[in-house]
Design a protein around this motif. Structure first.
Motif, mmCIF file in Angstrom:
data_model
loop_
_atom_site.group_PDB
_atom_site.id
_atom_site.type_symbol
_atom_site.label_atom_id
_atom_site.label_comp_id
_atom_site.label_asym_id
_atom_site.label_seq_id
_atom_site.Cartn_x
_atom_site.Cartn_y
_atom_site.Cartn_z
ATOM 1 N N SER A 217 0.824 -1.217 0.000
ATOM 2 C CA SER A 217 0.000 0.000 0.000
ATOM 3 C C SER A 217 0.856 1.263 0.000
ATOM 4 O O SER A 217 0.485 2.269 -0.613
ATOM 5 N N ALA A 218 2.020 1.212 0.661
ATOM 6 C CA ALA A 218 2.915 2.378 0.671
ATOM 7 C C ALA A 218 3.502 2.617 -0.713
ATOM 8 O O ALA A 218 3.598 3.770 -1.159
ATOM 9 N N TYR A 219 3.890 1.547 -1.394
ATOM 10 C CA TYR A 219 4.408 1.691 -2.756
ATOM 11 C C TYR A 219 3.338 2.250 -3.696
ATOM 12 O O TYR A 219 3.615 3.130 -4.520
ATOM 13 N N LEU A 220 2.129 1.729 -3.572
ATOM 14 C CA LEU A 220 1.047 2.189 -4.445
ATOM 15 C C LEU A 220 0.719 3.651 -4.190
ATOM 16 O O LEU A 220 0.424 4.404 -5.125
ATOM 17 N N TYR A 221 0.772 4.059 -2.943
ATOM 18 C CA TYR A 221 0.513 5.455 -2.613
ATOM 19 C C TYR A 221 1.582 6.375 -3.187
ATOM 20 O O TYR A 221 1.281 7.368 -3.860
ATOM 21 N N LEU A 222 2.841 6.051 -2.940
ATOM 22 C CA LEU A 222 3.932 6.940 -3.336
ATOM 23 C C LEU A 222 4.107 7.017 -4.848
ATOM 24 O O LEU A 222 4.525 8.053 -5.374
ATOM 25 N N LEU A 223 3.814 5.938 -5.556
ATOM 26 C CA LEU A 223 4.010 5.916 -6.997
ATOM 27 C C LEU A 223 2.703 6.043 -7.780
ATOM 28 O O LEU A 223 2.717 6.066 -9.001
ATOM 29 N N GLY A 224 1.604 6.158 -7.058
ATOM 30 C CA GLY A 224 0.303 6.287 -7.705
ATOM 31 C C GLY A 224 -0.275 7.682 -7.572
ATOM 32 O O GLY A 224 0.318 8.572 -6.956
ATOM 33 N N PRO A 225 -1.465 7.895 -8.119
ATOM 34 C CA PRO A 225 -2.060 9.236 -8.167
ATOM 35 C C PRO A 225 -2.432 9.816 -6.809
ATOM 36 O O PRO A 225 -2.601 11.029 -6.678
ATOM 37 N N GLN A 226 -2.585 8.990 -5.774
ATOM 38 C CA GLN A 226 -2.997 9.503 -4.463
ATOM 39 C C GLN A 226 -1.967 10.448 -3.845
ATOM 40 O O GLN A 226 -2.298 11.272 -3.002
ATOM 41 N N SER A 227 -0.699 10.306 -4.254
ATOM 42 C CA SER A 227 0.346 11.150 -3.653
ATOM 43 C C SER A 227 0.694 12.362 -4.514
ATOM 44 O O SER A 227 1.659 13.071 -4.206
ATOM 45 N N ILE A 228 -0.076 12.621 -5.564
ATOM 46 C CA ILE A 228 0.187 13.810 -6.386
ATOM 47 C C ILE A 228 0.105 15.067 -5.518
ATOM 48 O O ILE A 228 -0.841 15.250 -4.754
ATOM 49 N N GLY A 229 1.130 15.889 -5.616
ATOM 50 C CA GLY A 229 1.192 17.096 -4.811
ATOM 51 C C GLY A 229 1.954 16.925 -3.509
ATOM 52 O O GLY A 229 2.243 17.908 -2.823
ATOM 53 N N ILE A 230 2.292 15.682 -3.158
ATOM 54 C CA ILE A 230 3.058 15.407 -1.937
ATOM 55 C C ILE A 230 4.523 15.228 -2.318
ATOM 56 O O ILE A 230 4.864 14.325 -3.084
ATOM 57 N N THR A 231 5.393 16.083 -1.802
ATOM 58 C CA THR A 231 6.811 15.976 -2.147
ATOM 59 C C THR A 231 7.672 16.413 -0.973
ATOM 60 O O THR A 231 7.237 17.160 -0.091
ATOM 61 N N GLY A 232 8.899 15.898 -0.956
ATOM 62 C CA GLY A 232 9.835 16.236 0.106
ATOM 63 C C GLY A 232 9.522 15.570 1.429
ATOM 64 O O GLY A 232 10.025 15.984 2.471
ATOM 65 N N GLN A 233 8.712 14.509 1.398
ATOM 66 C CA GLN A 233 8.286 13.850 2.628
ATOM 67 C C GLN A 233 9.008 12.516 2.832
ATOM 68 O O GLN A 233 9.472 11.894 1.890
ATOM 69 N N THR A 234 9.074 12.103 4.087
ATOM 70 C CA THR A 234 9.585 10.785 4.450
ATOM 71 C C THR A 234 8.432 9.977 5.008
ATOM 72 O O THR A 234 7.825 10.373 6.018
ATOM 73 N N VAL A 235 8.107 8.880 4.357
ATOM 74 C CA VAL A 235 6.979 8.044 4.755
ATOM 75 C C VAL A 235 7.513 6.810 5.471
ATOM 76 O O VAL A 235 8.297 6.037 4.905
ATOM 77 N N ASP A 236 7.119 6.644 6.715
ATOM 78 C CA ASP A 236 7.513 5.477 7.503
ATOM 79 C C ASP A 236 6.406 4.444 7.405
ATOM 80 O O ASP A 236 5.273 4.693 7.836
ATOM 81 N N ALA A 237 6.730 3.302 6.826
ATOM 82 C CA ALA A 237 5.706 2.278 6.602
ATOM 83 C C ALA A 237 5.088 1.772 7.896
ATOM 84 O O ALA A 237 3.953 1.276 7.900
ATOM 85 N N ARG A 238 5.801 1.898 9.012
ATOM 86 C CA ARG A 238 5.288 1.407 10.288
ATOM 87 C C ARG A 238 4.109 2.241 10.791
ATOM 88 O O ARG A 238 3.282 1.741 11.558
ATOM 89 N N THR A 239 4.018 3.477 10.359
ATOM 90 C CA THR A 239 2.926 4.341 10.811
ATOM 91 C C THR A 239 2.062 4.810 9.649
ATOM 92 O O THR A 239 1.198 5.661 9.823
ATOM 93 N N PHE A 240 2.305 4.252 8.459
ATOM 94 C CA PHE A 240 1.592 4.708 7.263
ATOM 95 C C PHE A 240 0.186 4.131 7.208
ATOM 96 O O PHE A 240 -0.026 2.938 7.392
ATOM 97 N N HIS A 241 -0.793 5.004 6.975
ATOM 98 C CA HIS A 241 -2.176 4.579 6.776
ATOM 99 C C HIS A 241 -2.794 5.475 5.714
ATOM 100 O O HIS A 241 -2.645 6.692 5.758
ATOM 101 N N LEU A 242 -3.490 4.876 4.772
ATOM 102 C CA LEU A 242 -4.167 5.648 3.732
ATOM 103 C C LEU A 242 -5.386 6.353 4.313
ATOM 104 O O LEU A 242 -6.044 5.837 5.199
#
Length: 242
Positions: A217-242
């Motif tokens: 789900s983290a890969y799909l978010y970061l490389l998919g359309p849901q993350s458009i406009g999100i940049t310069g961020q560090t996403v920790d998979a341990r706390t990541f929730h869509l």
């Protein structure tokens, strides 16, 4: 299929996390370019993607440490000739052998780790930026480590390269934010039951760790359309929730 018409290049695609990302993204319709130096591992991931009835990927054998600048330029030229543009670049390749004191780290091991973990992402970004800029929206994702900022003892060149990689990602994100629609983010997978984790912590009870597939789900978010406009961020998979 939210990733239809997306072409995504993945380094270290024959590895545990790279292969997991490749399969997850391909299942959502992405055309994956599998980049790795070990052909049997590339073939194994290729077969898994085809068996899932996902778009047939492209295998591109490539030694990140041994390649010269012309090899990187040739890679970009071939991708451009075949696809015209690129919508995603996932840096998943990693060089790690074992924890070692700095005093016992050989020049060869240091150079190998820096080449794969830091120099290769720089070179790939530089040669592939023109193809990414041809896309309406594109994503660059770096892979870091949960311990990078702590700079633990014995992490050696691997630790240094991950600290530097996070800094490079921030710099690149700021440079591109005002001039393009390319977003740049960093993923911290956290401890998962991966081949790298087994090598780093052989005595650890891996049954207590999340499976690599939990990162999908983290890969799909970061490389998919849901993350458009999100940049310069560090996403920790341990706390990541869509």
């Amino acid at each position: 299929m939210p990733l239809n018409n997306h072409v995504i290049l993945i380094t270290g695609a024959g590895g545990g996390l790279g292969g997991t990302a490749a399969l997850a993204l391909a299942k959502q319709g992405a055309q994956i370019i599998l980049l790795d130096k070990l052909i049997p591992k590339l073939e194994a991931v290729y077969d898994r993607i085809v068996a899932a009835n996902a778009p047939e990927p492209i295998m591109y054998p490539f030694d990140l440490a041994g390649a010269n600048e012309n090899d990187y330029l040739e890679l970009a030229e071939r991708v451009g000739d075949k696809y015209g543009s690129l919508q995603g670049l996932l840096h998943s390749a990693v060089e790690f052998s074992h924890f070692t004191p700095v005093s016992q780290t050989s020049t060869k091991d240091w150079g190998q780790a820096i080449s794969v973990n830091l120099n290769a992402p720089f070179l790939l970004c530089r040669v592939l930026l023109p193809l990414l800029q041809k896309s309406t929206h594109a994503s660059i994702v770096f892979t870091s480590d949960s311990s990078a900022r702590a700079a633990p003892a014995y992490s050696g060149a691997y630790g240094v390269s991950k600290i530097a990689l996070e800094g490079f990602a921030k710099i690149l994100a700021e440079e591109l934010e005002a001039t393009s629609t390319i977003r740049v983010n960093t993923l911290i997978p956290g401890p998962v039951d991966s081949p790298l984790r087994k090598r780093a912590y052989p005595a650890e009870d891996k049954t207590r760790l999340p499976a690599m597939e939990s990162l999908a789900s983290a890969y799909l978010y970061l490389l998919g359309p849901q993350s458009i406009g999100i940049t310069g961020q560090t996403v920790d998979a341990r706390t990541f929730h869509l």
